[in-house]
Design an enzyme around this catalytic site. Structure first.
Site, short mmCIF file in Angstrom:
data_model
loop_
_atom_site.label_atom_id
_atom_site.label_comp_id
_atom_site.label_asym_id
_atom_site.label_seq_id
_atom_site.Cartn_x
_atom_site.Cartn_y
_atom_site.Cartn_z
N HIS A 96 5.01 -4.63 10.67
CA HIS A 96 5.39 -3.93 11.91
C HIS A 96 5.53 -4.89 13.08
CE1 HIS A 96 4.80 0.25 10.52
NE2 HIS A 96 3.85 -0.27 9.75
N ASP A 144 -0.04 -3.92 6.28
CA ASP A 144 -0.62 -3.38 7.52
C ASP A 144 -2.07 -3.84 7.68
OD1 ASP A 144 1.76 -2.11 7.97
OD2 ASP A 144 1.00 -0.07 7.71
N ASP A 181 5.98 4.76 4.97
CA ASP A 181 6.87 3.80 5.64
C ASP A 181 6.93 2.47 4.89
OD1 ASP A 181 4.13 3.49 6.67
OD2 ASP A 181 4.97 1.98 8.02
N HIS A 182 6.21 2.38 3.76
CA HIS A 182 6.25 1.17 2.92
C HIS A 182 6.84 1.43 1.54
CE1 HIS A 182 3.62 -1.20 5.72
NE2 HIS A 182 3.46 0.03 6.16
N HIS A 214 0.84 -1.20 0.00
CA HIS A 214 0.00 0.00 0.00
C HIS A 214 0.87 1.24 0.00
CE1 HIS A 214 0.81 -0.49 4.30
NE2 HIS A 214 0.31 0.70 4.54
N HIS A 240 1.48 3.95 1.86
CA HIS A 240 2.02 4.73 2.98
C HIS A 240 3.54 4.86 2.90
CE1 HIS A 240 -1.77 4.08 5.69
NE2 HIS A 240 -1.91 5.10 4.85
N HIS A 286 -7.29 -0.71 5.66
CA HIS A 286 -6.23 0.18 6.14
C HIS A 286 -6.04 1.32 5.14
CE1 HIS A 286 -2.51 1.34 8.19
NE2 HIS A 286 -1.86 1.24 7.05
FE FE Z 1 2.95 0.79 8.04
ZN ZN Z 2 0.27 1.67 6.53
#
Ligand code: FE
Ligand code: ZN
Length: 258
Positions: free
Chosen positions: A168, A130, A59-60, A55, A57, A113
């Site tokens: 995570h 996530d 942090d990905h 996805h 985001h 998410h």
């Molecule tokens: Fe994440």
């Molecule tokens: Zn995420």
């Protein structure tokens, strides 16, 4: 033989590396940060043939451009999310063939998410981003509670031995919340104790398995009588087992600080 190993990034992200013995070209899932991934690959003399994005985001996907400049890999990602660098847009039902690894993974739509979140499933493995965490699940940011419940139910129906790789290390906090929901679940209590030990030694608690999650993760247990009654007590009114219970438990966790 396929090996799956994590690179740790930021405070609690796992970037998963898929490596086949005898091949120097690996696949990387959700490279949120290029630095630690490149360091780990350089140390082992590995290159990247493919990148799988779950996805959009940061942090990905934050490390994507640097990884592309260095390796020019195929970059797979959700056709309904715009991520710069994805050149292989994919959707539910598509199959990702990873020729360097000799495996194929099925693409599963997992909205909730984010609305375009996808997972990669096959060969007894599930890369779930996530969506399904060890002992918990992702926050519902873009989709609806009903969508997230349906996405988790799809994962719950995979073979119980399927290994689940989330993005995570949230397991300890998730299980402490799970105990508040289901204080009478002895398997959950055992899992919490084992997780406390593992984290005290800085060991990863991921991957998990679908079977273990079905036994201990409240978000996969929204039709179990104990979870239903805990949710009803939270809500203060009757609830339909399943999606309605899920919505209450997810909101309960959103506002929960231990
Ligand atoms: Fe994440
Ligand atoms: Zn995420």
């Amino acid at each position: 033989m396929l090996q799956i190993w994590p690179v740790q990034a930021f405070a609690d992200n796992y970037i998963w590396i898929l490596e086949r013995q005898g091949s120097t070209r690996v696949a990387v899932v959700d490279p949120g940060d290029a630095g630690p991934v490149l360091a780990a690959l350089d140390e082992r003399g590995l290159e990247v043939g493919a990148i799988l994005i779950t996805h959009h985001h940061g942090d990905h996907v934050g490390g994507l451009q640097e990884m592309i400049r260095r390796f020019h890999p195929s970059v797979f990602g959700s056709s309904t999310e715009s991520v710069e660098g994805v050149d292989r847009p994919i959707a539910d039902g598509d199959v990702v063939a990873l020729s360097d690894l000799g495996i194929s993974l099925d693409v599963l739509a997992l909205p909730g998410h984010t609305s375009g979140h996808i997972g990669y499933v096959g060969n007894g493995l599930a890369f779930v981003g996530d969506t399904l965490f060890a002992g918990g699940c992702g926050r519902v940011f873009e989709g609806t509670m009903a969508q997230m419940h349906a996405s988790l139910s799809k994962l719950a129906s995979l073979p119980p031995e399927t290994k689940t790789y989330c993005a995570h290390e949230y397991t300890l906090a998730n299980l402490r919340f799970a105990m508040a929901v289901e204080p009478g679940n002895t398997e959950l209590a055992d899992r919490l104790a084992a997780t406390e030990t593992a984290r005290a030694e800085n060991q990863p608690t991921v991957p998990s398995t679908i079977g273990f999650e079905l036994a201990t993760n409240p978000f996969l247990r929204c039709s179990e009588p104990d979870v239903v009654s805990a949710a009803v007590a939270q809500a203060g009114h009757n609830l339909e087992p399943g999606a309605e219970v899920f919505g209450i438990v997810r909101r309960w966790k959103d506002g929960w600080s231990g």
